[in-house]
Structures are given as C-alpha cells and as structure tokens.
Write a protein that holds these residues in place. Structure first.
Motif, PDB file in Angstrom:
ATOM      1  N   ASP A 127      37.335  37.703  48.496  1.00  0.00           N
ATOM      2  CA  ASP A 127      37.420  39.167  48.419  1.00  0.00           C
ATOM      3  C   ASP A 127      38.163  39.676  47.202  1.00  0.00           C
ATOM      4  O   ASP A 127      37.900  40.789  46.736  1.00  0.00           O
ATOM      5  CB  ASP A 127      38.114  39.723  49.672  1.00  0.00           C
ATOM      6  N   LEU A 128      39.116  38.896  46.681  1.00  0.00           N
ATOM      7  CA  LEU A 128      40.030  39.420  45.671  1.00  0.00           C
ATOM      8  C   LEU A 128      39.535  39.152  44.253  1.00  0.00           C
ATOM      9  O   LEU A 128      39.320  38.019  43.848  1.00  0.00           O
ATOM     10  CB  LEU A 128      41.426  38.822  45.856  1.00  0.00           C
ATOM     11  N   LEU A 129      39.401  40.233  43.499  1.00  0.00           N
ATOM     12  CA  LEU A 129      38.986  40.159  42.104  1.00  0.00           C
ATOM     13  C   LEU A 129      40.187  39.974  41.180  1.00  0.00           C
ATOM     14  O   LEU A 129      40.124  39.234  40.201  1.00  0.00           O
ATOM     15  CB  LEU A 129      38.231  41.441  41.738  1.00  0.00           C
ATOM     16  N   ALA A 130      41.286  40.667  41.496  1.00  0.00           N
ATOM     17  CA  ALA A 130      42.479  40.597  40.655  1.00  0.00           C
ATOM     18  C   ALA A 130      43.708  40.923  41.488  1.00  0.00           C
ATOM     19  O   ALA A 130      43.621  41.664  42.480  1.00  0.00           O
ATOM     20  CB  ALA A 130      42.371  41.565  39.476  1.00  0.00           C
ATOM     21  N   VAL A 131      44.832  40.372  41.074  1.00  0.00           N
ATOM     22  CA  VAL A 131      46.129  40.648  41.708  1.00  0.00           C
ATOM     23  C   VAL A 131      47.117  40.930  40.585  1.00  0.00           C
ATOM     24  O   VAL A 131      47.167  40.199  39.591  1.00  0.00           O
ATOM     25  CB  VAL A 131      46.621  39.460  42.554  1.00  0.00           C
TER      26      VAL A 131
ATOM     27  N   GLY B 147      55.807  46.550  43.523  1.00  0.00           N
ATOM     28  CA  GLY B 147      54.521  47.229  43.629  1.00  0.00           C
ATOM     29  C   GLY B 147      53.426  46.220  43.348  1.00  0.00           C
ATOM     30  O   GLY B 147      53.285  45.758  42.216  1.00  0.00           O
ATOM     31  N   LEU B 148      52.684  45.854  44.371  1.00  0.00           N
ATOM     32  CA  LEU B 148      51.679  44.797  44.239  1.00  0.00           C
ATOM     33  C   LEU B 148      50.294  45.394  44.448  1.00  0.00           C
ATOM     34  O   LEU B 148      50.049  46.095  45.438  1.00  0.00           O
ATOM     35  CB  LEU B 148      51.930  43.694  45.261  1.00  0.00           C
ATOM     36  N   LEU B 149      49.400  45.123  43.505  1.00  0.00           N
ATOM     37  CA  LEU B 149      48.033  45.646  43.552  1.00  0.00           C
ATOM     38  C   LEU B 149      47.059  44.510  43.823  1.00  0.00           C
ATOM     39  O   LEU B 149      47.040  43.515  43.092  1.00  0.00           O
ATOM     40  CB  LEU B 149      47.690  46.311  42.215  1.00  0.00           C
ATOM     41  N   LEU B 150      46.261  44.666  44.886  1.00  0.00           N
ATOM     42  CA  LEU B 150      45.178  43.731  45.188  1.00  0.00           C
ATOM     43  C   LEU B 150      43.853  44.463  44.987  1.00  0.00           C
ATOM     44  O   LEU B 150      43.578  45.457  45.649  1.00  0.00           O
ATOM     45  CB  LEU B 150      45.264  43.225  46.625  1.00  0.00           C
TER      46      LEU B 150
ATOM     47  N   ALA C  22      49.801  49.960  32.560  1.00  0.00           N
ATOM     48  CA  ALA C  22      50.957  49.048  32.507  1.00  0.00           C
ATOM     49  C   ALA C  22      51.021  48.197  33.769  1.00  0.00           C
ATOM     50  O   ALA C  22      51.930  48.332  34.580  1.00  0.00           O
ATOM     51  CB  ALA C  22      52.260  49.840  32.325  1.00  0.00           C
ATOM     52  N   THR C  23      50.028  47.351  33.957  1.00  0.00           N
ATOM     53  CA  THR C  23      50.059  46.380  35.042  1.00  0.00           C
ATOM     54  C   THR C  23      50.234  44.991  34.433  1.00  0.00           C
ATOM     55  O   THR C  23      49.925  44.772  33.261  1.00  0.00           O
ATOM     56  CB  THR C  23      48.760  46.403  35.867  1.00  0.00           C
ATOM     57  N   ARG C  24      50.711  44.071  35.245  1.00  0.00           N
ATOM     58  CA  ARG C  24      50.926  42.702  34.768  1.00  0.00           C
ATOM     59  C   ARG C  24      50.255  41.744  35.743  1.00  0.00           C
ATOM     60  O   ARG C  24      50.557  41.739  36.934  1.00  0.00           O
ATOM     61  CB  ARG C  24      52.419  42.423  34.674  1.00  0.00           C
ATOM     62  N   ALA C  25      49.339  40.964  35.210  1.00  0.00           N
ATOM     63  CA  ALA C  25      48.475  40.155  36.070  1.00  0.00           C
ATOM     64  C   ALA C  25      49.205  38.974  36.684  1.00  0.00           C
ATOM     65  O   ALA C  25      49.952  38.268  36.014  1.00  0.00           O
ATOM     66  CB  ALA C  25      47.279  39.654  35.272  1.00  0.00           C
ATOM     67  N   LEU C  26      48.952  38.782  37.965  1.00  0.00           N
ATOM     68  CA  LEU C  26      49.286  37.536  38.635  1.00  0.00           C
ATOM     69  C   LEU C  26      48.026  36.677  38.765  1.00  0.00           C
ATOM     70  O   LEU C  26      48.098  35.450  38.816  1.00  0.00           O
ATOM     71  CB  LEU C  26      49.874  37.814  40.019  1.00  0.00           C
ATOM     72  N   ARG C  27      46.886  37.356  38.833  1.00  0.00           N
ATOM     73  CA  ARG C  27      45.600  36.662  38.892  1.00  0.00           C
ATOM     74  C   ARG C  27      44.526  37.620  38.392  1.00  0.00           C
ATOM     75  O   ARG C  27      44.318  38.688  38.968  1.00  0.00           O
ATOM     76  CB  ARG C  27      45.307  36.239  40.337  1.00  0.00           C
ATOM     77  N   ASP C  28      43.873  37.285  37.300  1.00  0.00           N
ATOM     78  CA  ASP C  28      42.845  38.154  36.731  1.00  0.00           C
ATOM     79  C   ASP C  28      41.890  37.321  35.881  1.00  0.00           C
ATOM     80  O   ASP C  28      41.840  37.457  34.656  1.00  0.00           O
ATOM     81  CB  ASP C  28      43.497  39.256  35.885  1.00  0.00           C
ATOM     82  N   PRO C  29      41.116  36.448  36.508  1.00  0.00           N
ATOM     83  CA  PRO C  29      40.270  35.517  35.735  1.00  0.00           C
ATOM     84  C   PRO C  29      39.175  36.191  34.924  1.00  0.00           C
ATOM     85  O   PRO C  29      38.712  35.630  33.931  1.00  0.00           O
ATOM     86  CB  PRO C  29      39.680  34.608  36.820  1.00  0.00           C
ATOM     87  N   THR C  30      38.750  37.398  35.310  1.00  0.00           N
ATOM     88  CA  THR C  30      37.657  38.056  34.590  1.00  0.00           C
ATOM     89  C   THR C  30      38.142  39.097  33.588  1.00  0.00           C
ATOM     90  O   THR C  30      37.328  39.724  32.909  1.00  0.00           O
ATOM     91  CB  THR C  30      36.700  38.743  35.586  1.00  0.00           C
ATOM     92  N   GLY C  31      39.450  39.322  33.513  1.00  0.00           N
ATOM     93  CA  GLY C  31      39.958  40.345  32.610  1.00  0.00           C
ATOM     94  C   GLY C  31      39.727  41.751  33.101  1.00  0.00           C
ATOM     95  O   GLY C  31      39.667  42.699  32.312  1.00  0.00           O
ATOM     96  N   TRP C  32      39.645  41.933  34.430  1.00  0.00           N
ATOM     97  CA  TRP C  32      39.346  43.252  34.992  1.00  0.00           C
ATOM     98  C   TRP C  32      40.441  44.268  34.676  1.00  0.00           C
ATOM     99  O   TRP C  32      40.153  45.447  34.446  1.00  0.00           O
ATOM    100  CB  TRP C  32      39.159  43.142  36.507  1.00  0.00           C
ATOM    101  N   LEU C  33      41.696  43.842  34.661  1.00  0.00           N
ATOM    102  CA  LEU C  33      42.786  44.775  34.381  1.00  0.00           C
ATOM    103  C   LEU C  33      42.670  45.356  32.980  1.00  0.00           C
ATOM    104  O   LEU C  33      43.034  46.516  32.742  1.00  0.00           O
ATOM    105  CB  LEU C  33      44.135  44.084  34.563  1.00  0.00           C
TER     106      LEU C  33
END
Length: 245
Positions: free
Chosen positions: A36-40, A60-63, A114-125
C-alpha cells in the motif's frame, strides 16, 4: 531500521530519540502494509534538521499510499514518550492538495517542500515538491488575495468574539479567541506576501503577532482590510457579491 534504508546519511540529528521512533513506526508500517505504501517521510522540525534536537517535540510522519483509503488509519499517539502525528493520504489526493492555494496555504506549504524521506524509492516526494512549486509559479496575485480575504474573515470573527468575551470577563475564552485571531492575521500576512511558515507558532512569531494584545491585533486586521481593498478584494460587499462568491 529493520533492513529499511532511510537515505538520511549521518549527522547529530540521528541521535535524537524522535528519529528512533520515526524509523520504528516507518519500519512497522512498511512491514504491515508493503503493497500500500508509496512513500514514507517526516515533516516539521525533524525534516528541517535545525531545531534543538531535545527530543521533546512531536514527530510528524507522512505515509503516502498508492490508493486512497488504504494503509493504516491516521492517528496520534505517544510512543516511548514521543508524540507521533501520523498522516496517511493517497498520492493523488496529496498532489491535489499541493496544487491548491487556499486560506491555510501558509500553514500547509512547508509539508510539500520540506519533507525528508524515510522511504521513497520512486522519488515521489520530489514530484510533490515540484508540483507545488510549479503551481506557485502559475498562481495569479488574485488567487492569493482571495485566499487572504477568506482568512481575514476568520480572524475578524475571532477578534470580535474575543473582545466580547473580554467585556463579559470570560478571560480564558477571550485569550483563546485572541490566539485564533493572531494566527488568522498571521496567515493573511503570509498569503499577501507569499510566505509560508513551519507551524502556527512560527507564523505568529515571524509576523510579530506572538505577543500582540487585543488592540494591536485589531489594528493589524484593519490595515489588512485596507490592503485587501487596494488589491481589489474588499472584505465588505453587497448581497450580490456574497451570492456571486
């Protein structure tokens, strides 16, 4: 983080207990909702990496999910003494929000740029940031003025309510409403100058409204009303103006 690459590198902020909690929550979410998760990512002070690092603030955590309504439910909890505010949103819904210029834009834009990726394999952020910045580049001045007028109404109503409560010696409620009026006035200032803030505290501090009393806030709101009128978006109008939006 249980085998999950964060891409954060090294630095003193990684000693902050909030990072430990953020990584634990992210790891658990990715294990439970892998499809389900695209980015964290984190947003707020941790994303900026320049707060005091004392560990007493919230995470502040974004899923970001592929489809709306999937993944965990949004929630707020304390985990190991650290407050975690979990935002869960569908990718397209969040991109749509990032393209919106509304009365709360000064308080929400920081999350898009100004978000900082914990998981973003596709570069969505990166896409999120670019979509928001492209929208700002296309925005017309009237859009910000319209949003500022809407925020002004909220501030004016809160200020009037605060004044009335003070007359009734309802001091606690008056102070609460005065705080809302300060924040709304700060939001108006942000919209008229195209300035966004990290959070409500940052908004009132940077606009000089943090310690403003009833009279000072009223004066600020009056000046803002005059500026909005000069920009072609007066706060007063006719019945037809109201019905026409």
């Amino acid at each position: 983080m249980d085998g999950i690459s964060t891409g954060l590198g090294t630095g003193p902020d990684l000693d902050d207990p909030r990072w430990t909690v953020a990584e634990r929550v992210a790891g658990a979410a990715l294990r439970r909702f892998p499809a389900d998760l695209l980015a964290v990512a984190v947003h707020g002070p941790l994303a900026h990496g320049d707060d005091d690092g004392g560990g007493d603030g919230e995470v502040g955590l974004l899923l970001v999910t592929y489809r709306p309504g999937t993944g965990p439910a949004p929630a707020t909890r304390r985990v190991d003494g650290v407050l975690v505010d979990l935002t869960v949103t569908g990718a397209e819904d969040y991109l749509r929000q990032a393209r919106t210029i509304g009365p709360l834009w000064p308080l929400t834009a920081d999350r898009y740029v100004a978000t900082r990726a914990l998981r973003d394999p596709t570069g969505w952020l990166r896409t999120l940031r670019d979509e928001h910045l492209a929208r700002l580049a296309r925005a017309r001045p009237a859009e910000f003025s319209t949003a500022a007028r809407q925020a002004w109404y909220r501030g004016s109503a809160a200020h009037a309510r605060a004044a009335r409560l003070a007359e009734w010696y309802e001091t606690d409620q008056a102070l609460l409403m005065l705080g809302e009026a300060r924040l709304a006035a700060a939001t108006v200032a942000g919209l008229m100058s195209r300035t966004y803030f990290r959070d409500p505290g940052d908004a009132v501090r940077r606009t000089g409204l943090a310690g403003a009393d009833m009279t000072e806030v009223g004066a600020v709101l009056r000046r803002q009303a005059e500026e909005l009128a000069a920009r072609g978006r007066p706060v007063d109008g006719t019945v037809d103006d109201l019905l026409d939006g």
